[in-house]
Design a protein around this motif. Structure first.
Motif, mmCIF file in Angstrom:
data_model
loop_
_atom_site.group_PDB
_atom_site.id
_atom_site.type_symbol
_atom_site.label_atom_id
_atom_site.label_comp_id
_atom_site.label_asym_id
_atom_site.label_seq_id
_atom_site.Cartn_x
_atom_site.Cartn_y
_atom_site.Cartn_z
ATOM 1 N N VAL A 147 1.026 -1.109 0.254
ATOM 2 C CA VAL A 147 -0.049 0.008 0.068
ATOM 3 C C VAL A 147 0.946 1.357 0.027
ATOM 4 C CG1 VAL A 147 -1.579 1.539 1.155
ATOM 5 C CG2 VAL A 147 -1.961 -1.262 1.006
ATOM 6 N N GLY A 148 0.695 2.193 -0.847
ATOM 7 C CA GLY A 148 1.425 3.406 -1.137
ATOM 8 C C GLY A 148 2.294 3.429 -2.140
ATOM 9 N N ILE A 163 -4.699 -3.941 -0.597
ATOM 10 C CA ILE A 163 -4.589 -4.981 -0.964
ATOM 11 C C ILE A 163 -5.538 -6.161 -0.369
ATOM 12 C CG2 ILE A 163 -2.709 -7.024 -1.119
ATOM 13 C CD1 ILE A 163 -0.688 -4.709 -0.629
ATOM 14 N N ASN A 164 -6.148 -6.715 -1.371
ATOM 15 C CA ASN A 164 -7.059 -7.866 -0.865
ATOM 16 C C ASN A 164 -6.792 -9.280 -1.057
ATOM 17 O OD1 ASN A 164 -8.923 -5.679 -0.128
ATOM 18 N ND2 ASN A 164 -9.766 -5.780 -2.441
ATOM 19 N N TRP A 202 -4.401 -6.308 -5.986
ATOM 20 C CA TRP A 202 -4.365 -4.724 -5.564
ATOM 21 C C TRP A 202 -5.115 -3.734 -6.093
ATOM 22 C CZ3 TRP A 202 -0.780 -8.761 -7.078
ATOM 23 C CH2 TRP A 202 0.142 -8.901 -6.261
ATOM 24 N N VAL A 203 -5.689 -2.949 -5.286
ATOM 25 C CA VAL A 203 -6.481 -1.784 -5.553
ATOM 26 C C VAL A 203 -5.960 -0.692 -5.973
ATOM 27 C CG1 VAL A 203 -8.766 -0.744 -4.851
ATOM 28 C CG2 VAL A 203 -8.329 -3.020 -4.139
ATOM 29 N N LEU A 204 -5.972 -0.142 -7.236
ATOM 30 C CA LEU A 204 -5.433 1.013 -7.785
ATOM 31 C C LEU A 204 -6.089 2.050 -7.988
ATOM 32 C CD1 LEU A 204 -3.014 -1.091 -10.303
ATOM 33 C CD2 LEU A 204 -2.427 -0.542 -7.852
ATOM 34 N N GLY A 234 6.697 3.167 -2.019
ATOM 35 C CA GLY A 234 6.005 4.411 -1.155
ATOM 36 C C GLY A 234 6.919 4.926 -0.093
ATOM 37 N N GLU A 235 6.363 5.782 0.799
ATOM 38 C CA GLU A 235 7.086 6.187 1.891
ATOM 39 C C GLU A 235 7.417 5.272 2.882
ATOM 40 O OE1 GLU A 235 8.491 9.141 2.305
ATOM 41 O OE2 GLU A 235 7.696 9.861 0.245
#
Length: 217
Positions: free
Chosen positions: A26-27, A52-53, A65-67, A216-217
């Motif tokens: 995620v991110g 993320i599912n 992955w949900v984008l 991501g961060e």
């Protein structure tokens, strides 16, 4: 002093390397190829992982992955792994669009156990053609009927989803899959308890359609 700091100072943690779909968190962000072989919702897009599912089946499980990108459209990404690995890229469509893409009598056969659905895409025009035309094959045949599974709104990569009947066992559903003649696109249907139904248009694309990854961060 500079020498002492270099010995006793805190070392920077190495940046996380990201070069494959299976490692997305995620991110993280990806950018897709700008090829005209892709629909406008995908072509050249930069997309961020929002969630993320996990889909859990009797003998397997699959990450989703949900984008989202600048257009705020939601794209669902997973890996289709058989002899080779492909990107599985999907969008959900409402009933109002389903009835513009397919004959509803043909579509209803998907759920009939004693028959095998054959789905022909209707002629498309205007905005419907430009928005959905490249997501669709000309004709589909049923490949999967009422496969039972659980949908989890959590990331269970490398773990077994909860099995305790009193725990978060996920949402039970039945999955139906239709493939086009070239097996490059699909219509996927998920039916949940209470009759809630999700219809997805899916494209199978090479892994190289992802041009860049950004952790991501």
């Amino acid at each position: 002093m500079g020498f002492l700091k270099s010995i006793f100072g805190k070392k920077e943690q190495p940046k996380r390397q990201l070069n494959h779909v299976s490692h997305l968190q995620v991110g993280d962000m990806i950018s897709l190829d700008d090829s005209f072989a892709l629909p406008p919702a995908l072509r050249g897009q930069q997309l961020r992982v929002e969630a993320i599912n996990t889909y859990e089946y009797q003998r397997s499980q699959r990450s989703e992955w949900v984008l989202k990108g600048h257009s705020n459209d939601t794209i669902f990404l997973s890996l289709d792994e058989d002899d080779e690995s492909y990107l599985s890229l999907s969008i959900k469509i409402p009933r109002s669009i389903v009835e513009q893409l397919f004959d509803l009598d043909e579509f209803s056969v998907i759920f009939e156990e004693d028959d095998t659905a054959q789905l022909v895409t209707l002629p498309l025009e205007g905005e419907i053609q430009s928005q959905y035309g490249q997501w669709l094959g000309k004709q589909y045949h049923q490949h999967q009927f009422a496969q039972f599974g659980y949908f989890h709104r959590q990331d269970y990569r490398g773990m077994k989803p909860p099995q305790d009947s009193h725990g978060a066992t996920g949402e039970p559903f039945e999955a139906y899959l239709l493939l086009d003649d070239e097996e490059k696109s699909a219509v996927e249907v998920e039916v949940y308890e209470g009759g809630e139904t999700d219809v997805m248009l899916t494209l199978y694309r090479p892994l190289t359609d992802i041009r860049d990854f950004w952790p991501g961060e």
